[in-house]
Scaffold this motif. Sequence first.
Motif, short mmCIF file in Angstrom:
data_model
loop_
_atom_site.label_atom_id
_atom_site.label_comp_id
_atom_site.label_asym_id
_atom_site.label_seq_id
_atom_site.Cartn_x
_atom_site.Cartn_y
_atom_site.Cartn_z
N VAL A 109 0.74 -1.23 0.05
CA VAL A 109 -0.05 -0.22 -0.04
C VAL A 109 0.87 1.35 -0.10
CG1 VAL A 109 -1.88 1.39 1.34
CG2 VAL A 109 -1.93 -1.17 0.90
N THR A 110 2.06 1.34 0.80
CA THR A 110 2.96 2.43 0.73
C THR A 110 3.52 2.60 -0.72
OG1 THR A 110 3.25 2.18 3.03
CG2 THR A 110 4.94 3.36 1.76
N ALA A 111 3.82 1.52 -1.32
CA ALA A 111 4.58 1.64 -2.48
C ALA A 111 3.41 2.13 -3.51
CB ALA A 111 4.99 0.17 -3.01
N VAL A 112 2.25 1.62 -3.54
CA VAL A 112 1.23 2.17 -4.51
C VAL A 112 1.13 3.69 -4.43
CG1 VAL A 112 -1.23 2.00 -4.92
CG2 VAL A 112 0.07 0.03 -4.80
N GLY A 113 0.80 4.06 -3.10
CA GLY A 113 0.89 5.60 -2.81
C GLY A 113 2.05 6.29 -3.42
N LEU A 114 3.23 5.86 -2.95
CA LEU A 114 4.57 6.61 -3.41
C LEU A 114 4.67 6.64 -4.81
CD1 LEU A 114 6.94 5.71 -0.46
CD2 LEU A 114 5.41 7.64 -0.63
N LEU A 115 4.30 5.47 -5.54
CA LEU A 115 4.44 5.23 -6.89
C LEU A 115 3.12 6.13 -8.01
CD1 LEU A 115 6.00 1.79 -7.15
CD2 LEU A 115 7.18 3.84 -7.29
N LEU A 116 2.42 6.43 -7.23
CA LEU A 116 1.17 6.89 -8.35
C LEU A 116 1.77 8.57 -8.41
CD1 LEU A 116 -2.13 5.63 -6.80
CD2 LEU A 116 -0.92 5.15 -9.07
N LYS A 117 2.06 8.89 -9.65
CA LYS A 117 2.62 10.27 -10.05
C LYS A 117 1.70 11.44 -9.81
CE LYS A 117 6.28 8.71 -11.52
NZ LYS A 117 7.43 8.71 -10.50
N PRO A 118 0.16 11.30 -10.08
CA PRO A 118 -0.58 12.32 -10.03
C PRO A 118 -0.85 12.60 -8.34
CG PRO A 118 -2.04 10.50 -10.94
CD PRO A 118 -0.36 9.95 -10.63
N LEU A 119 -0.56 11.95 -7.49
CA LEU A 119 -0.99 12.31 -6.07
C LEU A 119 0.01 13.38 -5.43
CD1 LEU A 119 -1.41 8.48 -4.67
CD2 LEU A 119 -2.93 10.22 -5.61
N GLY A 120 -0.69 14.08 -4.91
CA GLY A 120 0.07 15.12 -3.86
C GLY A 120 0.67 14.56 -2.66
N PRO A 121 1.34 15.30 -1.69
CA PRO A 121 2.07 14.85 -0.77
C PRO A 121 0.95 14.41 0.48
CG PRO A 121 2.86 17.20 -1.26
CD PRO A 121 2.13 16.71 -2.24
N GLY A 122 -0.05 15.12 0.40
CA GLY A 122 -1.23 14.81 1.42
C GLY A 122 -1.53 13.46 1.13
N GLU A 123 -1.98 13.36 -0.11
CA GLU A 123 -2.65 12.00 -0.47
C GLU A 123 -1.59 10.71 -0.55
OE1 GLU A 123 -5.54 13.60 -4.25
OE2 GLU A 123 -3.44 13.52 -4.20
N ARG A 124 -0.36 11.07 -0.46
CA ARG A 124 0.73 10.00 -0.34
C ARG A 124 0.65 9.73 0.93
NH1 ARG A 124 5.19 10.38 -4.90
NH2 ARG A 124 3.90 11.21 -6.56
N ALA A 125 0.75 10.67 2.02
CA ALA A 125 0.72 10.43 3.23
C ALA A 125 -0.49 9.79 3.95
CB ALA A 125 0.81 11.93 4.16
N SER A 126 -1.49 9.78 3.20
CA SER A 126 -2.82 9.09 3.63
C SER A 126 -2.49 7.70 3.16
CB SER A 126 -3.98 9.70 2.94
OG SER A 126 -4.25 9.43 1.58
N PHE A 127 -1.74 7.56 2.06
CA PHE A 127 -1.72 6.06 1.86
C PHE A 127 -0.68 5.38 2.91
CE2 PHE A 127 -3.27 6.54 -2.62
CZ PHE A 127 -3.42 5.28 -3.11
N VAL A 128 0.17 6.11 3.16
CA VAL A 128 1.23 5.52 4.10
C VAL A 128 0.36 5.40 5.47
CG1 VAL A 128 3.20 5.90 5.52
CG2 VAL A 128 3.20 6.46 3.12
N LEU A 129 -0.36 6.36 5.76
CA LEU A 129 -1.11 6.05 7.16
C LEU A 129 -2.22 5.11 7.13
CD1 LEU A 129 -1.99 7.35 9.89
CD2 LEU A 129 -3.45 8.73 8.81
#
Length: 151
Positions: free
Chosen positions: A31-51
């Motif tokens: 789930v973290t890798a998916v959140g970090l690898l999706l290009k159109p996501l901003g920092p907040g959205e990536r942080a929500s994936f990690v959370l």
Amino acid sequence: MSDLPDLPVTFRPARTRGIMLTAAVAIFVVVTAVGLLLKPLGPGERASFVLTAALLAGVMLVLARPKVLAEESGVTVVNLTTKRRLEWAEIVSVNLRPGDPWVFLNLSDGTSLPALGIQPGIARERAVADARALRALVEARSGAGPEAPRG
């Protein structure tokens, strides 16, 4: 009695625990890798994936927590969110009947305490052996007489 395990002894569903710990790591990584690898996501959205990954992994870790620890002074039952310390004399009987999801400890106050650390799920033979060992320890240490085998 020579059949008694040496104390301290910890009973836990080892296979289930292994699966839960492996799943926790895998879920967090994927789930973290998916959140970090999706290009159109901003920092907040990536942080929500990690959370979200951390929360899901945390749930798996809680599911891996149960155990029953038998020591000279008594038994500690660690379930999902609770931990209870019992003196040997407080435990009247140890039950694992066909169809039970885990061991139940009948207590001297008339209540029953589930002991999720001994569960037949994917390792029935191990759970039955652990339940018998705990039953033998209870009988030897609490002064209770042997009961008919259950489990």
